[in-house]
Design a protein around this motif. Structure first.
Motif, PDB file in Angstrom:
ATOM      1  N   THR A 228       0.761  -1.026   0.005  1.00  0.00           N
ATOM      2  CA  THR A 228       0.003  -0.046  -0.106  1.00  0.00           C
ATOM      3  C   THR A 228       0.783   1.320  -0.189  1.00  0.00           C
ATOM      4  O   THR A 228       0.355   2.291  -0.551  1.00  0.00           O
ATOM      5  CB  THR A 228      -0.805  -0.068   1.247  1.00  0.00           C
ATOM      6  N   VAL A 229       1.835   1.113   1.034  1.00  0.00           N
ATOM      7  CA  VAL A 229       2.839   2.278   1.001  1.00  0.00           C
ATOM      8  C   VAL A 229       3.671   2.384  -0.490  1.00  0.00           C
ATOM      9  O   VAL A 229       3.632   3.526  -0.989  1.00  0.00           O
ATOM     10  CB  VAL A 229       3.908   2.267   2.213  1.00  0.00           C
ATOM     11  N   LEU A 230       4.173   1.523  -0.922  1.00  0.00           N
ATOM     12  CA  LEU A 230       4.992   1.345  -2.013  1.00  0.00           C
ATOM     13  C   LEU A 230       4.129   1.682  -3.405  1.00  0.00           C
ATOM     14  O   LEU A 230       4.680   2.512  -4.058  1.00  0.00           O
ATOM     15  CB  LEU A 230       5.798   0.166  -2.360  1.00  0.00           C
ATOM     16  N   GLY A 231       2.901   1.290  -3.189  1.00  0.00           N
ATOM     17  CA  GLY A 231       2.394   1.284  -4.677  1.00  0.00           C
ATOM     18  C   GLY A 231       1.273   2.591  -4.780  1.00  0.00           C
ATOM     19  O   GLY A 231       1.203   3.257  -5.951  1.00  0.00           O
ATOM     20  N   TYR A 232       1.120   3.260  -3.423  1.00  0.00           N
ATOM     21  CA  TYR A 232       0.339   4.406  -3.633  1.00  0.00           C
ATOM     22  C   TYR A 232       0.676   5.772  -3.179  1.00  0.00           C
ATOM     23  O   TYR A 232       0.514   6.831  -3.577  1.00  0.00           O
ATOM     24  CB  TYR A 232      -1.003   4.150  -2.977  1.00  0.00           C
ATOM     25  N   ALA A 233       1.820   5.640  -1.994  1.00  0.00           N
ATOM     26  CA  ALA A 233       2.252   6.748  -1.453  1.00  0.00           C
ATOM     27  C   ALA A 233       2.872   7.861  -2.626  1.00  0.00           C
ATOM     28  O   ALA A 233       2.958   8.968  -2.420  1.00  0.00           O
ATOM     29  CB  ALA A 233       3.280   6.367  -0.453  1.00  0.00           C
ATOM     30  N   PRO A 234       3.539   7.497  -3.725  1.00  0.00           N
ATOM     31  CA  PRO A 234       4.178   8.175  -4.652  1.00  0.00           C
ATOM     32  C   PRO A 234       2.929   9.121  -5.173  1.00  0.00           C
ATOM     33  O   PRO A 234       3.423  10.342  -5.582  1.00  0.00           O
ATOM     34  CB  PRO A 234       4.580   7.292  -5.743  1.00  0.00           C
ATOM     35  N   PHE A 235       1.816   8.810  -5.189  1.00  0.00           N
ATOM     36  CA  PHE A 235       0.784   9.870  -5.717  1.00  0.00           C
ATOM     37  C   PHE A 235       0.469  11.276  -5.129  1.00  0.00           C
ATOM     38  O   PHE A 235       0.780  12.097  -5.553  1.00  0.00           O
ATOM     39  CB  PHE A 235      -0.605   9.127  -5.967  1.00  0.00           C
ATOM     40  N   PRO A 236       0.310  11.189  -3.641  1.00  0.00           N
ATOM     41  CA  PRO A 236       0.196  12.349  -2.953  1.00  0.00           C
ATOM     42  C   PRO A 236       1.574  13.111  -2.953  1.00  0.00           C
ATOM     43  O   PRO A 236       1.321  14.205  -2.147  1.00  0.00           O
ATOM     44  CB  PRO A 236      -0.410  11.662  -1.531  1.00  0.00           C
ATOM     45  N   MET A 237       2.572  12.554  -3.100  1.00  0.00           N
ATOM     46  CA  MET A 237       3.713  13.447  -2.695  1.00  0.00           C
ATOM     47  C   MET A 237       3.875  14.486  -3.554  1.00  0.00           C
ATOM     48  O   MET A 237       4.754  15.395  -3.336  1.00  0.00           O
ATOM     49  CB  MET A 237       5.079  12.280  -3.092  1.00  0.00           C
ATOM     50  N   GLY A 238       3.509  14.437  -4.789  1.00  0.00           N
ATOM     51  CA  GLY A 238       3.572  15.453  -5.820  1.00  0.00           C
ATOM     52  C   GLY A 238       4.885  15.771  -6.279  1.00  0.00           C
ATOM     53  O   GLY A 238       5.367  16.937  -6.586  1.00  0.00           O
ATOM     54  N   LEU A 239       5.703  14.785  -6.548  1.00  0.00           N
ATOM     55  CA  LEU A 239       7.306  14.946  -6.704  1.00  0.00           C
ATOM     56  C   LEU A 239       7.204  14.561  -8.287  1.00  0.00           C
ATOM     57  O   LEU A 239       6.610  13.659  -8.862  1.00  0.00           O
ATOM     58  CB  LEU A 239       8.206  14.111  -5.922  1.00  0.00           C
ATOM     59  N   ASP A 240       8.582  14.727  -8.860  1.00  0.00           N
ATOM     60  CA  ASP A 240       8.832  14.339 -10.233  1.00  0.00           C
ATOM     61  C   ASP A 240       9.373  12.856 -10.139  1.00  0.00           C
ATOM     62  O   ASP A 240       9.802  12.628  -8.953  1.00  0.00           O
ATOM     63  CB  ASP A 240       9.582  15.250 -11.156  1.00  0.00           C
ATOM     64  N   ALA A 241       9.885  12.436 -11.326  1.00  0.00           N
ATOM     65  CA  ALA A 241      10.659  11.127 -11.486  1.00  0.00           C
ATOM     66  C   ALA A 241      11.822  11.136 -10.465  1.00  0.00           C
ATOM     67  O   ALA A 241      11.785   9.957 -10.013  1.00  0.00           O
ATOM     68  CB  ALA A 241      10.723  10.667 -12.790  1.00  0.00           C
ATOM     69  N   ILE A 242      12.523  11.849 -11.021  1.00  0.00           N
ATOM     70  CA  ILE A 242      14.036  12.041 -10.114  1.00  0.00           C
ATOM     71  C   ILE A 242      13.596  12.157  -8.799  1.00  0.00           C
ATOM     72  O   ILE A 242      14.365  11.282  -7.735  1.00  0.00           O
ATOM     73  CB  ILE A 242      14.894  12.930 -10.870  1.00  0.00           C
ATOM     74  N   GLN A 243      12.897  13.058  -8.469  1.00  0.00           N
ATOM     75  CA  GLN A 243      12.676  13.299  -6.777  1.00  0.00           C
ATOM     76  C   GLN A 243      12.117  12.031  -6.156  1.00  0.00           C
ATOM     77  O   GLN A 243      12.511  11.658  -5.073  1.00  0.00           O
ATOM     78  CB  GLN A 243      11.739  14.345  -6.624  1.00  0.00           C
TER      79      GLN A 243
END
Length: 410
Positions: A228-243
């Protein structure tokens, strides 16, 4: 104090072991590789977050189901050929995913990638345990080191290549896995076909052992939270690919460090049960922080990175326990355990996406924290089996004179 011994030198190994370990690194890179490019794929292919999380679901659910056939295959063609078949499938399907025209094709090719991943993961652990010098514990630590390095490097490679194109990480894995396949073919000696052929139903029958079933169900709950953390946490972070790549690399470095150095020390001092109880509880608190402050990127990013500590400890301690908690042959135990835990890991990201669509962004993480608490409750029913596992590990991974806890109906 547990009598659990610390491996003297898990990194002094034959070349063949390092060839398989390198392939493990690249294989595990595939888990975190897509994290930095999830938002980019969603944007460029006009896909919803729940559709994009199917990249995890198809990969891990197919990996789980394919785990059931790994013993059947390797007992008929030998471990080396099974490894090479798995590596070849990963090369082909990761390259096809990179060349895909749309999200549906990528999801499908990730499923094919999952078949190769299952053949490779279950067999590689058995090969490393059989071939490594320094005993059973050292072999597990080396395997978890490879897992940790792969998880750490995957997001960084995904971020760097994903900044050029979302296709880049898929082609990168295909290239690196081709190198791993060549090294395995050259350095790993041919393995004889086992005299006893493994039946297709043996991994499922192995789950009738209460200790193995309990550890597997605990891992299902843990993997639900993990993915859940690995698969969905990237969306609300609002970062680009490198970040995003750097965030999950920081997370992965902690996974690697605590898998190799933290877990053995904690288990040696506190024993398997207390280490796992405390670790799962602290992981639950961290996921709860993520649930409460999901829309506050600084808190979210920090909590995700810190979660790497608990994931690293859990990976090593649980893997060692699963391999010693029952008298089941280790390749069969690995396949049974992998089947159950990857089901949880595969369903969680897609469920998270759907929950967000129908509720809000906090709900999946609250459920993930609850899953960890459920995992602690399940684990608490296997105290005698965990004590048996400690005795086996204290004996260097061999069954001690006293009998294992009896099989109980699943």
């Amino acid at each position: 104090m547990s009598g659990h011994p610390t491996a003297a030198s898990p990194f002094k190994q034959p070349k063949a072991v390092f060839a398989v370990a390198f392939a493990c690194v690249v294989s595990f890179m595939g888990i975190g590789l897509v994290d930095p490019i999830l938002p980019a794929i969603s944007s460029e292919l006009d896909a919803t977050p729940s559709q994009v999380t199917l990249l995890f679901t198809s990969y891990l659910v197919v990996t789980a189901v394919a785990m059931l056939i790994t013993g059947w295959v390797s007992s008929r063609v030998g471990a080396k050929r099974t490894l090479l078949a798995g590596l070849a499938l990963i090369v082909v399907f990761s390259a096809l995913a990179g060349a895909s025209p749309g999200i549906g094709a990528i999801v499908g090719f990730r499923a094919g990638w999952g078949v190769g991943n299952a053949l490779f993961i279950a067999t590689s652990l058995a090969v490393i345990i059989a071939s490594a010098s320094g005993g059973f514990i050292g072999a597990i630590i080396l395997y978890e080191a490879a897992l940790g390095v792969g998880i750490a490097v995957g997001p960084l490679l995904g971020g760097l290549l994903g900044n050029i194109s979302w296709r880049g990480p898929f082609f990168g894995v295909a290239f690196l896995m081709a190198i791993a396949m060549i090294s395995t073919a050259v350095l790993v000696r041919p393995t004889p076909v086992p005299q006893r052929k493994t039946g297709l139903g043996e991994p499922l029958r192995a789950l009738r052992h209460r200790g193995l079933l309990t550890m597997s169900l605990t891992a299902l709950c843990y993997n639900w939270a993990f993915f859940t953390v690995l698969g969905y946490a990237p969306f609300p972070m609002g970062l680009d690919a490198i970040q995003l790549g750097f965030v999950f690399t920081g997370w992965g470095v902690l996974v690697a460090v605590f898998a190799v150095f933290g877990a053995p020390r904690l288990q040696s001092r506190f024993g398997i049960a207390r280490t796992l109880y405390a670790n799962l509880a602290l992981f639950a608190v961290t996921v709860l922080v993520i649930a409460i402050w999901t829309t506050h990127p600084p808190v979210l990013i920090t909590a995700v990175i810190v979660a790497g500590v608990f994931i690293g400890v859990n990976n090593t301690v649980t893997t060692q326990a699963v391999m010693t908690v029952s008298p089941v042959e280790r390749p069969i135990a690995s396949a049974a355990y992998g089947f159950v835990r990857f089901i949880g890991g595969g369903l969680a990201p897609f469920a998270a996406g759907k929950l967000v669509e129908h509720t809000n962004v906090h709900v999946p993480f609250y459920i993930a924290a609850g899953a960890l608490v459920l995992g602690i409750l399940i684990l608490s029913t296997a105290r005698e089996h965990l004590r048996h596992s400690e005795r086996v590990q204290a004996a260097g991974g061999e069954e001690p004179a006293d009998a294992a806890p009896s099989r109980l109906p699943a």
